[in-house]
Design an enzyme around this catalytic site. Structure first.
Site, PDB file in Angstrom:
ATOM      1  N   LYS A   1       8.979  -7.541  25.640  1.00 37.07           N
ATOM      2  CA  LYS A   1       9.746  -8.604  26.208  1.00 37.07           C
ATOM      3  C   LYS A   1      11.045  -8.469  26.475  1.00 37.07           C
ATOM      4  CE  LYS A   1       5.960 -11.912  25.540  1.00 37.07           C
ATOM      5  NZ  LYS A   1       5.600 -13.361  24.802  1.00 37.07           N
TER       6      LYS A   1
ATOM      7  N   ARG B   1      -0.373  -9.429  20.107  1.00 39.43           N
ATOM      8  CA  ARG B   1      -0.583  -9.386  21.412  1.00 39.43           C
ATOM      9  C   ARG B   1       0.000  -8.351  21.969  1.00 39.43           C
ATOM     10  NH1 ARG B   1       0.894 -11.633  26.503  1.00 39.43           N
ATOM     11  NH2 ARG B   1      -1.006 -12.127  27.704  1.00 39.43           N
TER      12      ARG B   1
HETATM   13  N1  HH2 Z   1       2.955 -13.910  26.417  1.00 30.37           N
HETATM   14  C1  HH2 Z   1       2.931 -13.676  27.611  1.00 30.37           C
HETATM   15  C2  HH2 Z   1       1.724 -14.374  28.330  1.00 30.37           C
HETATM   16  N2  HH2 Z   1       0.817 -15.129  27.513  1.00 30.37           N
HETATM   17  N3  HH2 Z   1      -0.055 -15.933  25.149  1.00 30.37           N
HETATM   18  C3  HH2 Z   1       0.259 -16.052  24.053  1.00 30.37           C
HETATM   19  N4  HH2 Z   1      -0.477 -16.759  23.449  1.00 30.37           N
HETATM   20  N5  HH2 Z   1       1.363 -15.628  23.524  1.00 30.37           N
HETATM   21  C4  HH2 Z   1       2.419 -14.729  24.213  1.00 30.37           C
HETATM   22  O1  HH2 Z   1       3.453 -14.440  23.634  1.00 30.37           O
HETATM   23  C5  HH2 Z   1       2.208 -14.763  25.512  1.00 30.37           C
HETATM   24  C6  HH2 Z   1       0.900 -15.145  26.296  1.00 30.37           C
HETATM   25  C7  HH2 Z   1       3.715 -12.976  28.635  1.00 30.37           C
HETATM   26  O2  HH2 Z   1       3.391 -11.673  28.736  1.00 30.37           O
HETATM   27  P1  HH2 Z   1       2.517 -10.849  29.849  1.00 30.37           P
HETATM   28  O3  HH2 Z   1       1.236 -11.403  29.947  1.00 30.37           O
HETATM   29  O4  HH2 Z   1       2.424  -9.388  29.592  1.00 30.37           O
HETATM   30  O5  HH2 Z   1       3.381 -11.187  30.954  1.00 30.37           O
HETATM   31  P2  HH2 Z   1       3.239 -12.182  32.228  1.00 30.37           P
HETATM   32  O6  HH2 Z   1       3.128 -13.470  32.047  1.00 30.37           O
HETATM   33  O7  HH2 Z   1       4.362 -11.742  33.237  1.00 30.37           O
HETATM   34  O8  HH2 Z   1       1.606 -11.921  32.912  1.00 30.37           O
END
Ligand code: HH2
Length: 287
Positions: free
Chosen positions: A223, A257
Site C-alpha cells: 500500500k 491479506r
Molecule cells: N484493501 C484493498 C481492497 N480490499 N479489503 C479489506 N478487508 N481490507 C483491505 O485492507 C483491503 C480490502 C486494496 O487492495 P487491492 O485489492 O490490492 O487494491 P484495489 O482496491 O486497487 O483492487
C-alpha cells in the site's frame, strides 16, 4: 478463535491465516489488468493456494484512492465466472470483495463463503439480510469517505479509538440484525481514508482491535504508506510489506491479506513463532 462461513468453519486460533488477493480488474493499484482473463485468474488462484493461501479474496472493482465505481452488471460479468471456476479448482474458502448485495448473492451462489464488505454494511441495505440468510462470513472494514475522495483530507481526533468504536458499533448493528458473532471479522482498513501517521498508529496499536473479541484482518500489502516511507514504487514494496506484516502479526492480527503469498508465508511463520514464545514466557512468569 473460529469463523463460521456457511457450512465451513475456519480456525484462526493457532496461527495467522493468509488471505491471497485476486483482483479481476483492469485498474487495481498493483495487479490491475493481470488477471482479467478468467483462465489467468483461475491459474493465479491455484498458485496462491499452492503457495500457502488459506483464503482467496476475489474482487472485481478497485477501491484504490481516486477509483471510480463500476455498475453491478459489470462487476458480476468480471467476477462470477472466476468465482465459479476458482471454487471448483481449490478447496480453501473464497471471499468476495464487494459491497453490493446483488453481486455478493451471485458470488455466494457461485461458491464464495465470505463477504468482504469495505463499507461495513453502509453501502447496501440488502447486504445484512443476505449474510443472515446464507450464513456467510462477513468482513466489516473501516473506511473514512469513499474510495473516490477518501485520501483528500482524512482527519481524526483519535484515530485508534474512533475506528475501534466504529467497528464495535458496526459489529453490534450486524448482531442486532441477526448475524451471528462467529460470522464476523473486523478490519481497521489500512489506507482507506488515512494519512501516513494514521496508518502507523493503527499498526502500532492493533492490539486495541484484537481486544474487541472478533478475528482481526489486516491489509497492508504494497500500500501507499509503504511507498511514502521507503520511496519505492508499488513493484518494489515487498520488503516494506514484510515488515508491516511481521508487525501486524506481533500485534495480534489473525488474517493477513496479501498479494505475495509465498514470501509472506515465511514472514508470518517467523513472526508467529516469536509471538508464541513471548506468550509462553509471559505465562511462565505469571505461573
Ligand atoms: N484493501 C484493498 C481492497 N480490499 N479489503 C479489506 N478487508 N481490507 C483491505 O485492507 C483491503 C480490502 C486494496 O487492495 P487491492 O485489492 O490490492 O487494491 P484495489 O482496491 O486497487 O483492487
Amino acid at each position: 478463535m473460529k469463523i463460521q462461513t456457511r457450512q465451513q468453519v475456519i480456525d484462526c486460533g493457532d496461527r495467522p491465516l493468509l488471505m491471497g488477493i485476486l483482483n479481476v480488474t483492469p485498474d487495481s493499484f498493483y495487479d490491475g489488468g493481470a488477471y482479467l482473463d478468467p483462465h489467468a485468474a483461475v491459474d493465479h488462484a491455484i498458485r496462491l493456494v499452492e503457495e500457502g493461501a488459506d483464503i482467496i479474496d476475489i474482487g472485481a472493482e478497485s477501491t484504490r484512492p481516486g477509483s471510480i465505481p463500476i455498475d453491478s452488471e459489470e462487476e458480476c460479468r468480471r467476477l462470477i465466472p472466476v468465482v465459479s471456476e476458482v471454487a471448483k479448482s481449490v478447496s480453501v474458502p473464497i471471499s468476495v470483495d464487494t459491497s453490493r448485495g446483488v453481486v455478493a448473492r451471485e458470488a455466494l451462489a457461485a461458491g464464495a463463503v465470505i463477504v468482504n464488505d469495505v463499507t461495513a454494511l453502509r453501502g447496501d441495505s440488502t447486504m445484512v439480510d443476505l449474510v443472515i440468510e446464507t450464513g456467510a462470513g462477513l468482513i466489516l472494514m473501516h473506511m473514512q469517505g469513499t474510495p473516490k475522495t477518501m485520501q483528500q483530507a482524512p482527519s481524526y481526533q483519535d484515530v485508534v479509538n474512533e475506528i475501534a468504536g466504529f467497528l464495535a458499533e458496526r459489529a453490534e448493528y450486524a448482531e442486532k440484525c441477526g448475524v451471528k458473532k462467529s460470522q464476523i471479522i473486523l478490519d481497521p482498513g489500512i489506507g482507506f481514508g488515512k494519512v501516513l501517521v494514521h496508518n502507523l498508529d493503527l499498526i502500532a496499536r492493533l492490539g486495541v482491535f484484537a481486544n474487541l473479541g472478533f478475528p482481526l484482518l489486516v491489509g497492508v500489502s504494497r500500500k501507499g504508506f509503504i511507498g511514502q516511507l521507503t520511496g519505492q514504487p508499488v513493484e518494489a514494496r515487498l520488503m516494506g510489506t514484510a515488515a508491516a506484516v511481521a508487525l501486524a502479526v506481533e500485534h495480534g492480527a489473525n488474517i493477513i491479506r496479501v498479494h505475495d503469498v509465498a514470501a509472506m508465508r515465511d514472514v508470518i511463520k517467523l513472526a508467529a513463532a516469536v509471538k508464541e514464545r513471548q506468550n509462553i514466557m509471559a505465562r511462565e512468569q505469571h505461573a
